[in-house]
Design an enzyme around this catalytic site. Structure first.
Site, short mmCIF file in Angstrom:
data_model
loop_
_atom_site.label_atom_id
_atom_site.label_comp_id
_atom_site.label_asym_id
_atom_site.label_seq_id
_atom_site.Cartn_x
_atom_site.Cartn_y
_atom_site.Cartn_z
N TYR B 295 0.86 -1.21 0.00
CA TYR B 295 0.00 0.00 0.00
C TYR B 295 0.88 1.24 0.00
O TYR B 295 1.75 1.41 0.86
CB TYR B 295 -0.89 -0.04 1.23
CG TYR B 295 -2.07 0.90 1.21
CD1 TYR B 295 -3.34 0.44 0.86
CD2 TYR B 295 -1.95 2.23 1.56
CE1 TYR B 295 -4.45 1.28 0.87
CE2 TYR B 295 -3.05 3.08 1.57
CZ TYR B 295 -4.29 2.60 1.23
OH TYR B 295 -5.38 3.43 1.24
N TYR B 345 -5.90 5.74 -6.75
CA TYR B 345 -6.09 5.54 -5.32
C TYR B 345 -7.51 5.06 -5.11
O TYR B 345 -8.45 5.85 -5.09
CB TYR B 345 -5.83 6.86 -4.59
CG TYR B 345 -6.12 6.82 -3.10
CD1 TYR B 345 -5.23 6.23 -2.20
CD2 TYR B 345 -7.26 7.42 -2.57
CE1 TYR B 345 -5.47 6.22 -0.85
CE2 TYR B 345 -7.52 7.42 -1.21
CZ TYR B 345 -6.62 6.82 -0.35
OH TYR B 345 -6.87 6.81 1.00
#
Lengths: 131, 390, 301
Positions: B295, B345
């Site tokens: 991430y 995102y």
């Protein structure tokens, strides 16, 4: 006389006169109007003419030098001088120098404060070596 | 392995998504519904097969709203996971737990938002300080001073990390360069065809020094959905299953949301909790990973994750990422879809989809001989992770 | 370009052009080092060191030899002067020297002839200062005799718009803290100029941020101590973007490690120039309005 860290230099009070401001500006070849012409200086938003930086440099080194001649010996050499400039030094005020040794050894470092009524005109760090 | 294990009891059968953009032009609910349909079509299931839905606590589209829109039947399982992007892999863990225990048969995890054209996470989240709960009270000791954006909260940790381990901004930049390199060859990525150099990273403007703009992920509109079912059922569907070899959540002592500043070490031990649990469940280790999807909302966290997950020692990530090691062809390619800096995102859900594509062998940037993929969720918050296997 | 047309990016682009020029051609002083000019200087400054009347020049005169004098046309090519012209055109017309850092490599003697080369080192801004908004311009100057460097000077000036300050932000618009009965004592303390830290009355454990139950002994019997307000910077950041309600950017935010061993987030006022990890800081309470006072921090010189 000691050059140990923490040693303080005797204070020096220098009355600031228009003559001092102007004569030192000219002797340092700084012909900017704010250092000799009050009308123009005020036109720039200044209260009066004020001391130029080259003179501040000279006075700081004179102050340290007079102490170093006794404390280190006549052969001392000034190797560096770092100034942080603050409040302007105007005629009619008094420039009061104080100083203390912050580093001692091969190099001696002296922190100098030059204060006027408005606050600190200059904070300087002067490095002196013995020749 | 003991009977009490989740490992191998569930699989990802389908993945789906909308396009990734800066202005979707439609509602968040519509985005999520489109992604769910896309994921079901991917594996050949219908909305009538779905009996469970999971999303993020932060998602604005409830499970029942999605079920209504898609004309679903009875739902036997629904759940939400808290803590922002830390929820991503946690949603899949929820689905796997439900499927493994027989509580549900087909669970879809979804996340959809207009995070660029609507409520931008990069801005000050006034609501986060205004919420009347313990999180709101926690934020009382940061927000009023101005510490109120994700980038700023990470910058505080990054500065300390640099101080302790001698990392420099360009070390963080290696992550941005790798992500953008991978995005450049991914037609779905927002930054398709737009790689960057380390010089461009260094020259990008300061957002929260020491973080530059190019240390921060994009803000995006879009949705992703993941279909989870049993390995047996998945084997009969259209795609090669991605077996869930491990699924974990993690929170560490004295945990806060983005501001765990009161521990001795202000790193991200919560992802270490996740890592240890993933390795325990799967019986695998860092050396078994040919690649990973870490991430990447902010580049410094990728370095810290490499350390917490055991890919290198503490403080060594700055050397680990050098010389293209995390780029395709390197020692451990990361974020082969372009990550959240390069692709989009979508709160980490697009990273799970990339893990599935690598297991299937359908990634646009395939890593050779992938047997297992590690995927992590948002760090700095209570978080989660997955290991997907062939 | 007229004043109104200059943007920050325009200024920085013009600055980059000057920086790219690198060091200027060595420019000889008008005169060789000479005793009459030294004597004038000694008389004005009041310096009496005998070495300076026997051939050695005072180090503090390093810059004097290469001053431009009255003929302003001569200095048009100097990097500092060219940079000043950009700012004059952009409306930043006033100038103030802020730092002058000279290094003297060796004494120079009467008869030697020094040259000066200068280059533009950096331009930082815009920054709101006590005198107005402006940019800090730093030049590096080198004096040589022949090829030998005899002295250097790093010289920084503030080029500013007098009194031109950004529109004052309404600081009462900042994000308000939630409070409840577990945390109210902290904010009641800041209003009184006290930095209060929760203390467990049962086991003595100190804690920040506070909560209702002691994590160590589980007692719900809590009080507080007043911290000394002294600490050090554990970490920090400078927030540039996005805009924050009630704040004038950039601001320096830090994680302060209190003398008492706990950490606390706060703004370090004016910290951008002087802060480092480990910097000693002192609490400085900032009253926002009758309802809120923040514990902020100042670097201790």
């Amino acid at each position: 006389m000691s050059t140990a860290t923490g040693t303080t230099l005797p204070a020096w009070e220098l009355p600031l006169t228009p003559t001092l401001i102007v004569s030192t500006a000219i002797a340092t070849r700084d012909f900017q109007d704010v250092h000799h012409d009050r009308d123009l200086a005020q036109g720039h938003g200044s209260k009066d003419i004020f001391m130029n930086i080259l003179t501040t440099t000279g006075l700081v080194q004179r102050y340290v030098g007079e102490w170093a001649r006794d404390a280190i010996g006549p052969d001392f050499r000034i190797a560096g001088c770092a100034l942080r400039l603050g409040a302007p030094a105007y005629p009619g005020d008094t420039l009061t120098f104080s100083g203390s040794v912050t580093e001692s050894g091969e190099l001696t470092v002296i922190d100098v404060v030059g204060a006027v009524s408005l606050g600190n005109h200059v904070n300087a760090q002067v490095t002196v070596v013995a020749r | 392995m003991s009977e009490r294990t989740l490992s191998g009891k569930a699989a990802i059968a389908g993945i789906g998504a909308t396009e990734f953009s800066k202005a979707s032009g439609r509602t968040e609910l519509q985005l999520s519904c489109e992604a769910v349909l896309d994921a079901l079509a991917d594996c050949g299931l219908s909305t009538k097969d779905v009996d469970g839905l999971v999303t993020f606590t932060m998602d604005n589209s409830s499970e029942i709203a999605v079920a209504r829109e898609l004309g679903m039947g009875d739902l036997r399982f629904f759940s939400r996971i808290n803590y922002g992007g830390g929820a991503a892999c946690g949603t899949v863990q929820q689905a796997a737990l439900a499927v493994a225990t027989g509580v549900a048969d087909v669970v879809v995890c979804y996340r959809g938002f207009n995070e660029r054209s609507g409520d931008r996470f990069g801005q000050v989240s006034q609501w986060a300080a205004a919420q009347v709960n313990t999180n709101g009270l926690d934020n009382a000791f940061t927000y009023p001073y101005g510490l109120s954006t994700p980038a700023a909260t990470v910058a505080m940790q990054a500065q300390r990390y640099m101080h302790e381990y001698g990392a420099v901004s360009a070390d963080f930049g290696a992550v941005a360069v790798a992500d953008r390199k991978h995005a450049a060859t991914n037609p779905k990525a927002f930054f398709h065809g737009k790689p960057i150099t380390i010089e461009e990273h260094q020259a990008s403007r300061m957002i929260a020094a020491p973080l530059h703009l190019l240390d921060c992920c994009q803000e995006s509109d879009g949705a992703v959905a993941i279909v989870v079912t049993t390995p047996e059922r998945a084997a009969d569907l259209k795609q090669k299953p991605a077996i869930i070899a491990a699924a974990a959540q993690g929170s560490a002592p004295d945990q806060y949301v983005m501001t765990s500043y009161y521990r001795d070490d202000i790193g991200i031990p919560e992802i270490g909790v996740v890592g240890r649990e993933l390795w325990r469940q799967s019986g695998l280790g860092p050396a078994d990973m040919a690649m990973a999807v870490l991430y990447d909302h902010f580049t410094p966290y990728v370095l810290m994750q490499l350390e917490e997950l055991g890919f290198c020692g503490r403080g060594e990530a700055k050397d680990f990422v050098k010389d293209g090691a995390i780029e395709l062809g390197g020692r451990l390619p990361l974020n082969t879809h372009g990550g959240q800096l390069g692709e989009a995102y979508i709160h980490g859900m697009n990273g799970i989809a990339e893990g599935v594509r690598q297991i299937r062998g359908t990634s646009v940037n395939p890593v050779p001989d992938v047997q297992n993929v590690l995927v992590t969720a948002g760090t700095g918050v209570p978080t989660s992770g997955l290991i997907l296997s062939v | 370009m007229s004043t109104a047309e200059w943007t920050h990016d325009d200024i920085m682009a013009a600055v980059e052009e000057i920086k790219a020029l690198g060091e200027s051609e060595p420019k000889p002083a008008r005169d060789p080092i000479n005793q009459p000019m030294i004597n004038n200087w000694l008389e004005a400054i009041g310096e009496t060191d005998p070495r300076y009347t026997s051939g050695e020049a005072p180090p503090a005169m390093a810059q004097v030899w290469t001053m431009d004098g009255l003929d302003h046309t001569k200095r048009a090519a100097a990097p500092l002067h060219r940079t000043m012209q950009i700012f004059d055109e952009a409306g930043f017309k006033s100038v103030l020297g802020t730092n002058c850092d000279q290094v003297y490599l060796r004494p120079v003697e009467v008869g030697e002839h020094v040259t000066l080369s200068a280059r533009l080192d950096s331009v930082v801004g815009p920054k709101v200062t006590g005198v107005g908004e402006g940019y800090f311009v730093t030049t590096e100057n080198t004096w040589r005799v022949g090829d030998e460097v005899v002295a250097t000077m790093s010289f920084r000036v503030l080029k500013f718009k007098p009194g031109a300050r950004k529109p004052a932000v309404d600081k009462t618009r900042l994000v308000r803290p939630q409070m409840n009965q577990d945390t109210a004592y902290f904010w009641e303390g800041t209003a009184l100029g006290e930095l209060r830290i929760q203390k467990c009355n049962a086991c003595g454990e100190l804690r920040h941020p506070p909560g209702p139950m002691c994590p160590t002994c589980h007692a719900a019997d809590r009080g507080y101590v007043v911290a000394s307000g002294k600490g050090t910077v554990f970490s920090f950041l400078v927030h540039h973007a996005p805009q924050l309600p009630g704040k004038e950017l950039p601001i320096t935010l830090a994680l302060i490690e209190l003398e008492e061993g706990l950490r606390m987030v706060g703004e370090v006022q004016g910290g951008r120039e002087s802060i480092a990890i480990g910097s000693p800081v002192q609490v400085a309470f900032e009253k926002i309005d009758d309802d809120l006072t923040l514990a902020q921090w100042a670097v201790v010189e």
